[in-house]
Design an enzyme around this catalytic site. Structure first.
Site, PDB file in Angstrom:
ATOM      1  N   GLU A  94       0.830  -1.202   0.000  1.00  0.00           N
ATOM      2  CA  GLU A  94       0.000   0.000   0.000  1.00  0.00           C
ATOM      3  C   GLU A  94       0.867   1.257   0.000  1.00  0.00           C
ATOM      4  O   GLU A  94       1.906   1.327   0.654  1.00  0.00           O
ATOM      5  CB  GLU A  94      -0.955  -0.022   1.198  1.00  0.00           C
ATOM      6  N   CYS A 344      -1.684   6.310   9.794  1.00  0.00           N
ATOM      7  CA  CYS A 344      -0.490   5.691  10.357  1.00  0.00           C
ATOM      8  C   CYS A 344      -0.848   4.429  11.134  1.00  0.00           C
ATOM      9  O   CYS A 344      -1.735   4.442  11.985  1.00  0.00           O
ATOM     10  CB  CYS A 344       0.198   6.689  11.290  1.00  0.00           C
TER      11      CYS A 344
END
Length: 373
Positions: A94, A344
């Site tokens: 990703e 995150c």
């Protein structure tokens, strides 16, 4: 069987010039080629109009320019875009594009999965599969730039900053990360300032020293705990390279770095009632006393099955104020892309399930092979 072609995205300028010398060409031709690839996004040799026809034919016979493909993408309400990038053999990583008023940042992966097993990170649940090649690392930037749109007439690129904060621990893939970052910094590559390229590490100290000898880029360090006892749990690599050893390595790096302007960015994920107490804030400030830094507090981004919760705003605010009392610069990171699991610590998602299925299939195939032999 025809000889496998050389993927030019795997070559930094030194390797590219060596290839051109092997072809009997002058070094400046390699520079011209890199400019076509990275400034203008060209992958067809026939479009490279200032390279003579004979050389174009030589290149086409021996070389190729192949970046990994975008399998799918999701766009957040805040403009963040998460890309699933296909890197072969059913594997994906990703990559996250984060637009802001004054910059456009791409969060790039360095490995398929991760071996460090940080307990708050979704990618760690995937396990480790393999290192990405140079072309698979820089290819994320190249492919997303194509998606966003190279300005082929001017050479302007849509990405201004790169952070090596995607899937994987960059320092465990140093052999490929160094040439990839060299391409990011090279004037004939992506031509990014060393202050606009950031590597984030959880603390593989010997590799950090090697990085410092090879490149100067901005450094972010994943601390996440104010003492070894807690960090051993949250970031298990701490058992091998404990905090004081890690901090000494950080100081060695910033002592010879211009990109960091004398201080490092400390990343600290805020986990509710785990590492976010006032006492732990005092402990963290004292820990960092001899290491010039600014502290980036990261509200935890929950993922399915996570054992942790996000610290409340009031606990984050209290923690931040304690650090500032010690004279530390503190930033509370704004969460971006959490509605598409692009924030995150959230990277993996559906990719984890597909990778596990692939690993299971491989294991079954190996068992069959062993049985037959």
């Amino acid at each position: 069987m025809s000889e496998k072609k050389i993927n030019l995205l795997d070559l930094d300028r030194k390797a590219m010039r060596a290839l051109f010398a092997d072809l009997g060409e002058k070094p400046f031709r390699a520079d011209q080629l890199m400019k076509w690839i990275y400034h203008f996004g060209v992958s067809d040799f026939e479009e490279m109009t200032n390279i003579n026809k004979v050389l174009r034919q030589k290149l086409a016979a021996r070389c190729e320019i192949v970046a990994p493909e975008i399998s799918s993408f999701q766009k957040s309400t805040d403009g963040t875009i998460k890309f699933a990038i296909h890197v072969g053999e059913g594997q994906e990583v990703e990559t996250v594009y984060i637009p802001e008023d004054d910059r456009a940042t791409l969060c790039v992966s360095s490995q398929v999965g991760c071996a460090l097993e940080c307990t708050f990170c979704s990618t760690a649940q995937q396990g480790f599969n393999r290192n990405l090649t140079v072309s698979e690392i820089v290819g994320q930037i190249w492919r997303v730039s194509h998606f966003l749109g190279f300005a082929k007439d001017t050479g302007d690129r849509p990405i201004t900053n790169v952070v090596m904060m995607g899937m994987g621990e960059p320092l465990l893939n140093l052999a490929n990360v160094i040439p990839a970052m060299d391409i990011m910094l090279d004037d004939f590559g992506f031509s990014l300032s060393k202050r606009r390229v950031t590597l984030s590490t959880s603390g593989v100290v010997p590799a950090l020293d090697k990085l410092g000898d090879a490149l100067d880029v901005a450094l972010a360090v994943s601390i996440h705990a104010p003492n070894d006892e807690l960090r051993d749990i949250l970031v298990p690599v701490n058992k091998k390279y404990p905090l004081q050893e890690f901090l000494a390595g950080i100081r060695r790096y910033i002592a010879k770095s211009n990109a960091n302007r004398g201080r490092v960015t400390v990343e600290y994920v805020m986990l509710d009632h785990i590492n976010d107490s006032t006492e732990q804030a005092h402990e963290l400030a004292k820990l960092m006393e001899d290491t010039p830094c600014k502290v980036n507090l990261i509200p935890f981004n929950p993922y399915p099955g996570s054992p942790y919760g996000r610290s409340s705003n009031s606990r984050i605010d209290r923690f931040s104020k304690v650090l500032m009392e010690y004279g530390l610069t503190v930033i509370v990171r704004k969460t971006r892309g959490d509605d598409i699991d692009a924030a995150c610590g959230q990277l993996a998602g559906d990719i984890r399930d597909r990778t596990k299925r692939l690993a299971k299939k491989r294991m079954q195939e190996n068992q069959i092979s062993v049985t037959m032999n």
